[in-house]
Write a protein that holds these residues in place. Structure first.
Motif, PDB file in Angstrom:
ATOM      1  N   LEU A  21     -15.010   1.707  -7.844  1.00 30.77           N
ATOM      2  CA  LEU A  21     -14.728   0.991  -6.606  1.00 30.77           C
ATOM      3  C   LEU A  21     -13.216   0.829  -6.414  1.00 30.77           C
ATOM      4  O   LEU A  21     -12.700   0.947  -5.297  1.00 30.77           O
ATOM      5  CB  LEU A  21     -15.415  -0.377  -6.625  1.00 30.77           C
ATOM      6  CG  LEU A  21     -15.200  -1.250  -5.388  1.00 30.77           C
ATOM      7  CD1 LEU A  21     -15.625  -0.522  -4.121  1.00 30.77           C
ATOM      8  CD2 LEU A  21     -15.956  -2.577  -5.529  1.00 30.77           C
ATOM      9  N   ARG A  22     -12.514   0.569  -7.502  1.00 27.64           N
ATOM     10  CA  ARG A  22     -11.053   0.420  -7.422  1.00 27.64           C
ATOM     11  C   ARG A  22     -10.410   1.736  -6.987  1.00 27.64           C
ATOM     12  O   ARG A  22      -9.513   1.751  -6.137  1.00 27.64           O
ATOM     13  CB  ARG A  22     -10.503  -0.024  -8.780  1.00 27.64           C
ATOM     14  CG  ARG A  22      -9.016  -0.357  -8.789  1.00 27.64           C
ATOM     15  CD  ARG A  22      -8.633  -1.049 -10.092  1.00 27.64           C
ATOM     16  NE  ARG A  22      -7.214  -1.284 -10.163  1.00 27.64           N
ATOM     17  CZ  ARG A  22      -6.323  -0.399 -10.640  1.00 27.64           C
ATOM     18  NH1 ARG A  22      -6.762   0.767 -11.114  1.00 27.64           N
ATOM     19  NH2 ARG A  22      -5.038  -0.681 -10.661  1.00 27.64           N
ATOM     20  N   HIS A  23     -10.866   2.865  -7.537  1.00 25.32           N
ATOM     21  CA  HIS A  23     -10.338   4.176  -7.116  1.00 25.32           C
ATOM     22  C   HIS A  23     -10.567   4.388  -5.616  1.00 25.32           C
ATOM     23  O   HIS A  23      -9.683   4.891  -4.911  1.00 25.32           O
ATOM     24  CB  HIS A  23     -11.034   5.291  -7.900  1.00 25.32           C
ATOM     25  CG  HIS A  23     -10.512   5.475  -9.294  1.00 25.32           C
ATOM     26  ND1 HIS A  23      -9.183   5.486  -9.593  1.00 25.32           N
ATOM     27  CD2 HIS A  23     -11.168   5.657 -10.482  1.00 25.32           C
ATOM     28  CE1 HIS A  23      -9.016   5.668 -10.900  1.00 25.32           C
ATOM     29  NE2 HIS A  23     -10.212   5.762 -11.466  1.00 25.32           N
ATOM     30  N   ILE A  24     -11.760   4.010  -5.147  1.00 21.81           N
ATOM     31  CA  ILE A  24     -12.102   4.189  -3.733  1.00 21.81           C
ATOM     32  C   ILE A  24     -11.159   3.379  -2.851  1.00 21.81           C
ATOM     33  O   ILE A  24     -10.597   3.892  -1.871  1.00 21.81           O
ATOM     34  CB  ILE A  24     -13.572   3.775  -3.493  1.00 21.81           C
ATOM     35  CG1 ILE A  24     -14.522   4.767  -4.172  1.00 21.81           C
ATOM     36  CG2 ILE A  24     -13.869   3.701  -1.998  1.00 21.81           C
ATOM     37  CD1 ILE A  24     -15.961   4.297  -4.240  1.00 21.81           C
ATOM     38  N   SER A  45      -6.688  -3.843  -6.257  1.00 24.99           N
ATOM     39  CA  SER A  45      -6.532  -2.544  -5.588  1.00 24.99           C
ATOM     40  C   SER A  45      -5.335  -2.579  -4.645  1.00 24.99           C
ATOM     41  O   SER A  45      -4.574  -1.602  -4.552  1.00 24.99           O
ATOM     42  CB  SER A  45      -7.804  -2.191  -4.798  1.00 24.99           C
ATOM     43  OG  SER A  45      -8.913  -2.086  -5.659  1.00 24.99           O
ATOM     44  N   VAL A  46      -5.147  -3.710  -3.957  1.00 28.60           N
ATOM     45  CA  VAL A  46      -3.982  -3.850  -3.059  1.00 28.60           C
ATOM     46  C   VAL A  46      -2.699  -3.825  -3.871  1.00 28.60           C
ATOM     47  O   VAL A  46      -1.716  -3.152  -3.504  1.00 28.60           O
ATOM     48  CB  VAL A  46      -4.095  -5.154  -2.238  1.00 28.60           C
ATOM     49  CG1 VAL A  46      -2.794  -5.405  -1.466  1.00 28.60           C
ATOM     50  CG2 VAL A  46      -5.281  -5.083  -1.285  1.00 28.60           C
ATOM     51  N   LEU A  58     -15.795  -9.457  -6.301  1.00 23.29           N
ATOM     52  CA  LEU A  58     -15.374  -8.618  -5.189  1.00 23.29           C
ATOM     53  C   LEU A  58     -13.939  -8.921  -4.744  1.00 23.29           C
ATOM     54  O   LEU A  58     -13.135  -8.012  -4.520  1.00 23.29           O
ATOM     55  CB  LEU A  58     -16.347  -8.791  -4.013  1.00 23.29           C
ATOM     56  CG  LEU A  58     -16.248  -7.742  -2.905  1.00 23.29           C
ATOM     57  CD1 LEU A  58     -16.528  -6.352  -3.440  1.00 23.29           C
ATOM     58  CD2 LEU A  58     -17.222  -8.075  -1.780  1.00 23.29           C
ATOM     59  N   ARG A  59     -13.596 -10.185  -4.615  1.00 24.86           N
ATOM     60  CA  ARG A  59     -12.235 -10.555  -4.197  1.00 24.86           C
ATOM     61  C   ARG A  59     -11.199 -10.053  -5.205  1.00 24.86           C
ATOM     62  O   ARG A  59     -10.138  -9.545  -4.830  1.00 24.86           O
ATOM     63  CB  ARG A  59     -12.121 -12.071  -4.054  1.00 24.86           C
ATOM     64  CG  ARG A  59     -12.820 -12.633  -2.829  1.00 24.86           C
ATOM     65  CD  ARG A  59     -12.783 -14.166  -2.835  1.00 24.86           C
ATOM     66  NE  ARG A  59     -13.248 -14.692  -1.560  1.00 24.86           N
ATOM     67  CZ  ARG A  59     -12.460 -14.952  -0.518  1.00 24.86           C
ATOM     68  NH1 ARG A  59     -11.159 -14.742  -0.625  1.00 24.86           N
ATOM     69  NH2 ARG A  59     -12.957 -15.425   0.604  1.00 24.86           N
ATOM     70  N   ILE A  97      -6.588   2.537   0.957  1.00 29.49           N
ATOM     71  CA  ILE A  97      -5.377   1.767   1.285  1.00 29.49           C
ATOM     72  C   ILE A  97      -4.171   2.705   1.350  1.00 29.49           C
ATOM     73  O   ILE A  97      -3.323   2.606   2.260  1.00 29.49           O
ATOM     74  CB  ILE A  97      -5.145   0.639   0.264  1.00 29.49           C
ATOM     75  CG1 ILE A  97      -6.297  -0.368   0.322  1.00 29.49           C
ATOM     76  CG2 ILE A  97      -3.813  -0.063   0.516  1.00 29.49           C
ATOM     77  CD1 ILE A  97      -6.299  -1.367  -0.831  1.00 29.49           C
ATOM     78  N   SER A  98      -4.089   3.633   0.382  1.00 24.94           N
ATOM     79  CA  SER A  98      -2.972   4.587   0.364  1.00 24.94           C
ATOM     80  C   SER A  98      -2.982   5.465   1.608  1.00 24.94           C
ATOM     81  O   SER A  98      -1.932   5.739   2.196  1.00 24.94           O
ATOM     82  CB  SER A  98      -3.042   5.453  -0.897  1.00 24.94           C
ATOM     83  OG  SER A  98      -2.927   4.663  -2.055  1.00 24.94           O
ATOM     84  N   ASN A  99      -4.172   5.930   2.018  1.00 25.49           N
ATOM     85  CA  ASN A  99      -4.268   6.727   3.238  1.00 25.49           C
ATOM     86  C   ASN A  99      -3.825   5.934   4.463  1.00 25.49           C
ATOM     87  O   ASN A  99      -3.125   6.450   5.345  1.00 25.49           O
ATOM     88  CB  ASN A  99      -5.701   7.211   3.438  1.00 25.49           C
ATOM     89  CG  ASN A  99      -6.035   8.428   2.598  1.00 25.49           C
ATOM     90  OD1 ASN A  99      -5.155   9.013   1.962  1.00 25.49           O
ATOM     91  ND2 ASN A  99      -7.297   8.804   2.570  1.00 25.49           N
ATOM     92  N   ALA A 100      -4.254   4.662   4.529  1.00 24.56           N
ATOM     93  CA  ALA A 100      -3.874   3.822   5.664  1.00 24.56           C
ATOM     94  C   ALA A 100      -2.356   3.683   5.745  1.00 24.56           C
ATOM     95  O   ALA A 100      -1.769   3.727   6.845  1.00 24.56           O
ATOM     96  CB  ALA A 100      -4.535   2.451   5.547  1.00 24.56           C
ATOM     97  N   ALA A 101      -1.721   3.506   4.588  1.00 24.52           N
ATOM     98  CA  ALA A 101      -0.260   3.384   4.567  1.00 24.52           C
ATOM     99  C   ALA A 101       0.407   4.716   4.903  1.00 24.52           C
ATOM    100  O   ALA A 101       1.384   4.777   5.662  1.00 24.52           O
ATOM    101  CB  ALA A 101       0.195   2.892   3.186  1.00 24.52           C
TER     102      ALA A 101
END
Length: 400
Positions: free
Chosen positions: A293-296, A261-262, A254-255, A301-305
């Motif tokens: 999961l990586r796509h999700i 993804s980050v 998970l980590r 993260i992209s939306n948050a940015a």
């Protein structure tokens, strides 16, 4: 010379007896005490007795169980009150044959006053065939009603299916319209950027103009990346619609998947933005499809940015919630208007406060579909101008 009208001739007596015997309905004569005195052939055939078996018997021998036990009461009440229940009126009753079979019949009783006595004459008509036909009519009516109900239900079901089909067609037309509107904007803007930058690069031929060339090359790369993102969204949506997304679950760190993804989202971060990780020790590994999961996570993260100002932090948290693994992505951006939150996962939907931010309106819809494939779900909390937190919940085992 005429005979005495008060007396019946022998010929008339024979004629009357013939009529009595030839009648198709049963005829029984009885005393005021209900004792059978005479009956015709039809009455004998109706009840299955010989005439001699019934003469002198009480007439209630021919009645169904209820009337048989109450017959004496009927006669006594009539003698006292002269108020008829059957006599002079007639009604439907239950008869009883010699073999014990009970059957419906129509009984009409007349009171005949003779010179020396009063007798009752009963006319009996078998209603068995009539009742059978009546029951058949009731049955046919019931069957007809059932068929009408079935047909009505089928028509209603067909109407619902047509309404659903019409609704889907309207939805499809609306989606097409929204797609064309969005696509024209999302493709036109970066293509215009590419064209203008290429034209300007052609003018910057001197060495001292290299910084200007690099600036426009960067603009071209950004525009191409934007077009790639749009096309990838369309491709993902098409694959989901056609059921072409294959799920390949396996034991996943998970980590590690959060960290990669980050890293993949760093190109989406604005100046000064950084991602803060607050990951719990457990769960350390879960069984899931790491690619999906990586796509999700990249999308969230992209939306948050995208919807946060430069310099603002994005916080990713993981742990256990309701016996499931959770991963939350929180920002302090523009937030989502309350009236738009219901439609947030609809295709091509974009909140009214993001008109100046690039996007297809497909990202969260695709995320939601991916999570359904992973047997997970997504929740969110958002407040206008305060930010949003999206939390995904995935099945996991603590023992892994």
């Amino acid at each position: 010379m005429m005979g005495n009208p008060g007396k019946m001739s022998q010929e008339d007596s024979h004629r009357l007896k013939a009529l009595f015997e030839m009648a198709t309905d049963g005829i029984i004569t009885m005393s005021t005490e209900g004792i059978i005195e005479n009956l015709n052939f039809a009455a004998c055939a109706l009840f299955g007795y010989e005439a001699e078996e019934l003469k002198g018997q009480k007439v209630n021998i021919l009645m169904g169980s209820y009337d048989r036990t109450h017959h004496d009461e009927y006669l006594e009440r009539y003698h006292k009150t002269q108020q008829p229940r059957i006599i002079g009126i007639g009604r439907e009753v239950t008869g009883r044959r010699k073999n014990g079979e009970e059957f419906p019949l129509r009984l009409a009783v007349s009171e005949v006053n003779l010179e020396q006595q009063t007798i009752y004459t009963g006319m009996l008509h078998d209603l068995t065939d009539f009742k059978r036909a009546q029951d058949r009519v009731v049955q046919l009516n019931a069957e007809l009603e059932d068929k009408v109900e079935e047909r009505t239900a089928a028509l209603r079901q067909r109407e619902k299916e047509l309404q659903r089909a019409l609704g889907k067609e309207r939805e499809l037309n609306e989606l097409k319209s929204r797609f064309l509107s969005m696509a024209s904007h999302e493709f036109k803007t970066p293509l215009s950027t590419v064209l203008s930058s290429v034209e300007l690069i052609e003018l910057y031929r001197e060495e001292v103009q290299q910084p200007k060339r690099e600036k426009h090359i960067g603009r071209i790369k950004d525009a191409v990346n934007q077009l790639t993102d749009v096309l990838n969204d369309f491709l993902s949506l098409s694959q989901l619609e056609q059921g072409q997304i294959a799920v390949s679950p396996r034991l996943t760190d998970l980590r590690a998947i959060i960290s990669t993804s980050v890293e993949s989202s760093e190109g989406q971060l604005k100046e000064g933005q950084k991602v803060i990780l607050k990951l719990a020790e457990e769960p350390s590994r879960i069984v899931t499809d790491p690619k999906l999961l990586r796509h999700i996570l990249i999308n969230l993260i992209s939306n948050a940015a995208k919807y946060s100002s430069p310099g603002m932090e994005i916080t990713i948290t993981s742990g256990w919630q309701d016996e499931r693994c959770f991963i939350s992505v929180a920002d302090r951006g523009i937030g989502i208007p309350a009236e738009d939150q219901t439609h947030l996962f609809d295709r091509f939907f974009r909140a009214r406060n993001v008109e100046n931010v690039k996007g297809t309106g497909l990202g969260l819809n695709i995320v939601n579909h991916y999570l359904q494939l992973l047997d997970g779900k997504i929740e969110f909390e958002s407040e206008l101008s305060q930010g949003s937190t999206f939390t995904i919940l995935l099945p996991a085992q603590k023992d892994i």
